[in-house]
Scaffold this motif. Structure first.
Motif, PDB file in Angstrom:
ATOM      1  N   ALA A 110       1.673  20.941  -0.519  1.00  0.00           N
ATOM      2  CA  ALA A 110       1.537  20.380  -1.871  1.00  0.00           C
ATOM      3  C   ALA A 110       2.674  19.403  -2.145  1.00  0.00           C
ATOM      4  O   ALA A 110       2.462  18.320  -2.698  1.00  0.00           O
ATOM      5  CB  ALA A 110       1.522  21.504  -2.911  1.00  0.00           C
ATOM      6  N   ARG A 111       3.880  19.769  -1.741  1.00  0.00           N
ATOM      7  CA  ARG A 111       5.037  18.882  -1.948  1.00  0.00           C
ATOM      8  C   ARG A 111       4.879  17.602  -1.132  1.00  0.00           C
ATOM      9  O   ARG A 111       5.141  16.496  -1.615  1.00  0.00           O
ATOM     10  CB  ARG A 111       6.316  19.610  -1.563  1.00  0.00           C
ATOM     11  N   SER A 112       4.425  17.747   0.115  1.00  0.00           N
ATOM     12  CA  SER A 112       4.203  16.578   0.973  1.00  0.00           C
ATOM     13  C   SER A 112       3.123  15.661   0.404  1.00  0.00           C
ATOM     14  O   SER A 112       3.154  14.451   0.616  1.00  0.00           O
ATOM     15  CB  SER A 112       3.789  17.019   2.380  1.00  0.00           C
ATOM     16  N   ALA A 113       2.179  16.255  -0.326  1.00  0.00           N
ATOM     17  CA  ALA A 113       1.101  15.472  -0.936  1.00  0.00           C
ATOM     18  C   ALA A 113       1.562  14.771  -2.210  1.00  0.00           C
ATOM     19  O   ALA A 113       0.781  14.060  -2.845  1.00  0.00           O
ATOM     20  CB  ALA A 113      -0.097  16.368  -1.235  1.00  0.00           C
ATOM     21  N   GLY A 114       2.831  14.998  -2.599  1.00  0.00           N
ATOM     22  CA  GLY A 114       3.381  14.300  -3.752  1.00  0.00           C
ATOM     23  C   GLY A 114       3.335  15.075  -5.053  1.00  0.00           C
ATOM     24  O   GLY A 114       3.683  14.530  -6.098  1.00  0.00           O
ATOM     25  N   LEU A 115       2.924  16.330  -5.006  1.00  0.00           N
ATOM     26  CA  LEU A 115       2.894  17.125  -6.235  1.00  0.00           C
ATOM     27  C   LEU A 115       4.309  17.540  -6.623  1.00  0.00           C
ATOM     28  O   LEU A 115       5.113  17.939  -5.776  1.00  0.00           O
ATOM     29  CB  LEU A 115       2.031  18.374  -6.046  1.00  0.00           C
ATOM     30  N   GLU A 116       4.603  17.437  -7.905  1.00  0.00           N
ATOM     31  CA  GLU A 116       5.875  17.897  -8.446  1.00  0.00           C
ATOM     32  C   GLU A 116       5.816  19.413  -8.639  1.00  0.00           C
ATOM     33  O   GLU A 116       4.727  20.002  -8.667  1.00  0.00           O
ATOM     34  CB  GLU A 116       6.163  17.221  -9.799  1.00  0.00           C
ATOM     35  N   LYS A 117       6.967  20.029  -8.818  1.00  0.00           N
ATOM     36  CA  LYS A 117       7.041  21.482  -8.997  1.00  0.00           C
ATOM     37  C   LYS A 117       6.163  21.946 -10.163  1.00  0.00           C
ATOM     38  O   LYS A 117       5.429  22.930 -10.042  1.00  0.00           O
ATOM     39  CB  LYS A 117       8.495  21.907  -9.221  1.00  0.00           C
ATOM     40  N   ASP A 119       3.526  20.458 -11.363  1.00  0.00           N
ATOM     41  CA  ASP A 119       2.122  20.285 -10.978  1.00  0.00           C
ATOM     42  C   ASP A 119       1.645  21.468 -10.140  1.00  0.00           C
ATOM     43  O   ASP A 119       0.551  22.001 -10.345  1.00  0.00           O
ATOM     44  CB  ASP A 119       1.923  18.996 -10.175  1.00  0.00           C
ATOM     45  N   VAL A 120       2.474  21.862  -9.181  1.00  0.00           N
ATOM     46  CA  VAL A 120       2.137  22.984  -8.309  1.00  0.00           C
ATOM     47  C   VAL A 120       2.020  24.264  -9.132  1.00  0.00           C
ATOM     48  O   VAL A 120       1.079  25.044  -8.972  1.00  0.00           O
ATOM     49  CB  VAL A 120       3.193  23.144  -7.186  1.00  0.00           C
ATOM     50  N   SER A 121       2.961  24.454 -10.047  1.00  0.00           N
ATOM     51  CA  SER A 121       2.934  25.644 -10.894  1.00  0.00           C
ATOM     52  C   SER A 121       1.669  25.683 -11.746  1.00  0.00           C
ATOM     53  O   SER A 121       1.016  26.726 -11.858  1.00  0.00           O
ATOM     54  CB  SER A 121       4.176  25.666 -11.792  1.00  0.00           C
ATOM     55  N   ALA A 122       1.301  24.555 -12.333  1.00  0.00           N
ATOM     56  CA  ALA A 122       0.093  24.495 -13.161  1.00  0.00           C
ATOM     57  C   ALA A 122      -1.155  24.767 -12.327  1.00  0.00           C
ATOM     58  O   ALA A 122      -2.050  25.510 -12.754  1.00  0.00           O
ATOM     59  CB  ALA A 122      -0.007  23.127 -13.843  1.00  0.00           C
ATOM     60  N   LEU A 123      -1.221  24.178 -11.138  1.00  0.00           N
ATOM     61  CA  LEU A 123      -2.368  24.396 -10.260  1.00  0.00           C
ATOM     62  C   LEU A 123      -2.462  25.859  -9.844  1.00  0.00           C
ATOM     63  O   LEU A 123      -3.530  26.473  -9.911  1.00  0.00           O
ATOM     64  CB  LEU A 123      -2.243  23.492  -9.021  1.00  0.00           C
ATOM     65  N   PHE A 124      -1.340  26.422  -9.433  1.00  0.00           N
ATOM     66  CA  PHE A 124      -1.313  27.819  -9.012  1.00  0.00           C
ATOM     67  C   PHE A 124      -1.727  28.739 -10.167  1.00  0.00           C
ATOM     68  O   PHE A 124      -2.555  29.636  -9.989  1.00  0.00           O
ATOM     69  CB  PHE A 124       0.084  28.191  -8.502  1.00  0.00           C
ATOM     70  N   THR A 125      -1.189  28.485 -11.351  1.00  0.00           N
ATOM     71  CA  THR A 125      -1.530  29.301 -12.513  1.00  0.00           C
ATOM     72  C   THR A 125      -3.016  29.207 -12.842  1.00  0.00           C
ATOM     73  O   THR A 125      -3.662  30.222 -13.144  1.00  0.00           O
ATOM     74  CB  THR A 125      -0.677  28.887 -13.730  1.00  0.00           C
ATOM     75  N   ALA A 126      -3.577  28.012 -12.764  1.00  0.00           N
ATOM     76  CA  ALA A 126      -5.002  27.832 -13.039  1.00  0.00           C
ATOM     77  C   ALA A 126      -5.853  28.622 -12.047  1.00  0.00           C
ATOM     78  O   ALA A 126      -6.829  29.287 -12.430  1.00  0.00           O
ATOM     79  CB  ALA A 126      -5.371  26.356 -13.000  1.00  0.00           C
ATOM     80  N   VAL A 127      -5.484  28.577 -10.780  1.00  0.00           N
ATOM     81  CA  VAL A 127      -6.240  29.310  -9.760  1.00  0.00           C
ATOM     82  C   VAL A 127      -6.097  30.817  -9.972  1.00  0.00           C
ATOM     83  O   VAL A 127      -7.076  31.560  -9.910  1.00  0.00           O
ATOM     84  CB  VAL A 127      -5.785  28.896  -8.344  1.00  0.00           C
ATOM     85  N   ILE A 128      -4.888  31.262 -10.249  1.00  0.00           N
ATOM     86  CA  ILE A 128      -4.650  32.693 -10.485  1.00  0.00           C
ATOM     87  C   ILE A 128      -5.442  33.169 -11.700  1.00  0.00           C
ATOM     88  O   ILE A 128      -6.092  34.216 -11.663  1.00  0.00           O
ATOM     89  CB  ILE A 128      -3.141  32.977 -10.686  1.00  0.00           C
ATOM     90  N   ASP A 129      -5.376  32.398 -12.785  1.00  0.00           N
ATOM     91  CA  ASP A 129      -6.098  32.780 -14.001  1.00  0.00           C
ATOM     92  C   ASP A 129      -7.594  32.907 -13.721  1.00  0.00           C
ATOM     93  O   ASP A 129      -8.238  33.852 -14.161  1.00  0.00           O
ATOM     94  CB  ASP A 129      -5.851  31.768 -15.124  1.00  0.00           C
ATOM     95  N   ARG A 130      -8.135  31.957 -12.999  1.00  0.00           N
ATOM     96  CA  ARG A 130      -9.577  31.986 -12.699  1.00  0.00           C
ATOM     97  C   ARG A 130      -9.910  33.147 -11.762  1.00  0.00           C
ATOM     98  O   ARG A 130     -10.914  33.831 -11.943  1.00  0.00           O
ATOM     99  CB  ARG A 130     -10.007  30.670 -12.077  1.00  0.00           C
ATOM    100  N   THR A 131      -9.064  33.371 -10.775  1.00  0.00           N
ATOM    101  CA  THR A 131      -9.304  34.435  -9.804  1.00  0.00           C
ATOM    102  C   THR A 131      -9.273  35.811 -10.460  1.00  0.00           C
ATOM    103  O   THR A 131     -10.052  36.693 -10.100  1.00  0.00           O
ATOM    104  CB  THR A 131      -8.255  34.376  -8.681  1.00  0.00           C
ATOM    105  N   TYR A 132      -8.401  35.990 -11.422  1.00  0.00           N
ATOM    106  CA  TYR A 132      -8.232  37.300 -12.044  1.00  0.00           C
ATOM    107  C   TYR A 132      -8.948  37.443 -13.379  1.00  0.00           C
ATOM    108  O   TYR A 132      -8.731  38.422 -14.079  1.00  0.00           O
ATOM    109  CB  TYR A 132      -6.739  37.633 -12.189  1.00  0.00           C
ATOM    110  N   GLU A 133      -9.805  36.483 -13.744  1.00  0.00           N
ATOM    111  CA  GLU A 133     -10.622  36.618 -14.951  1.00  0.00           C
ATOM    112  C   GLU A 133     -11.508  37.839 -14.796  1.00  0.00           C
ATOM    113  O   GLU A 133     -12.114  38.027 -13.748  1.00  0.00           O
ATOM    114  CB  GLU A 133     -11.520  35.379 -15.114  1.00  0.00           C
ATOM    115  N   PRO A 134     -11.625  38.656 -15.842  1.00  0.00           N
ATOM    116  CA  PRO A 134     -12.384  39.909 -15.715  1.00  0.00           C
ATOM    117  C   PRO A 134     -13.832  39.713 -15.244  1.00  0.00           C
ATOM    118  O   PRO A 134     -14.308  40.460 -14.428  1.00  0.00           O
ATOM    119  CB  PRO A 134     -12.351  40.502 -17.132  1.00  0.00           C
ATOM    120  N   ASP A 135     -14.512  38.711 -15.734  1.00  0.00           N
ATOM    121  CA  ASP A 135     -15.933  38.543 -15.407  1.00  0.00           C
ATOM    122  C   ASP A 135     -16.200  37.313 -14.546  1.00  0.00           C
ATOM    123  O   ASP A 135     -17.311  36.816 -14.524  1.00  0.00           O
ATOM    124  CB  ASP A 135     -16.765  38.467 -16.687  1.00  0.00           C
TER     125      ASP A 135
END
Length: 141
Positions: A110-117, A119-135
Motif C-alpha cells: 500500500a505504501r509503495s502504491a503511494g497511499l498515505e498512512k 489512507d491505509v488506516s481508512a481503507l483498513f477500517t472500512a474493510v474491517i467494518d464491512r467484514t464484521y458487520e452483523p448481517d
C-alpha cells in the motif's frame, strides 16, 4: 511499589477524539497486543500528566472507564492494575505470526502504491467494518 508497565500514552490533540478516550483506546490496544498483562500496573495519573501535559482528572476518567469495563482495578494507595487482557490478538501480533507477516506485506505494498498512512488506516477500517458487520455475510473474506 510495583513498576509501571511499559506503556506510554500518546495524545493527539488534533484527532478530534476526546483525550480520555485516547487513553482508553491505547490501553485496550496494549491489552490486545500483549503489551499489558494481568497484574501490570498502569502509569499513575501523575506520571501520565508529566509525560503528556494533560489534566489529571482526564487520566482518572479514562482509568474509571477501564475499571467500569472490568479491564483494570484501582488499589487504594498502590495504583491501577490490569485485571484481564482482550481478545486473542496476542498470537496474531507475534512477530513470527503468518497473519502479521501478511498484513505487514500488504502495508508495504500500500505504501509503495503511494497511499498515505491515513489512507491505509481508512481503507483498513472500512474493510474491517464491512467484514464484521452483523448481517453482512462477509465473516471471513
Amino acid at each position: 511499589m510495583a513498576e509501571s508497565a511499559a506503556v506510554e500514552f500518546r495524545i493527539d490533540r488534533r484527532s478530534g477524539v476526546a483525550t480520555y478516550l485516547q487513553i482508553v483506546q491505547q490501553t485496550k490496544q496494549a491489552l490486545r497486543l500483549g503489551v499489558l498483562e494481568p497484574g501490570d500496573r498502569l502509569p499513575t495519573a501523575r506520571e501520565v500528566v508529566e509525560a503528556t501535559a494533560i489534566n489529571p482528572n482526564t487520566v482518572l476518567k479514562a482509568y474509571r472507564e477501564l475499571e467500569r469495563e472490568g479491564l483494570v482495578e484501582a488499589r487504594r494507595g498502590l495504583g491501577t492494575f490490569v485485571r484481564r487482557t482482550l481478545g486473542g490478538a496476542v498470537e496474531a501480533s507475534a512477530s513470527d505470526s503468518p497473519l502479521r507477516a501478511e498484513l505487514a506485506d500488504w502495508a508495504r505494498r500500500a505504501r509503495s502504491a503511494g497511499l498515505e498512512k491515513d489512507d491505509v488506516s481508512a481503507l483498513f477500517t472500512a474493510v474491517i467494518d464491512r467484514t464484521y458487520e452483523p448481517d453482512s455475510g462477509h465473516k471471513g473474506d
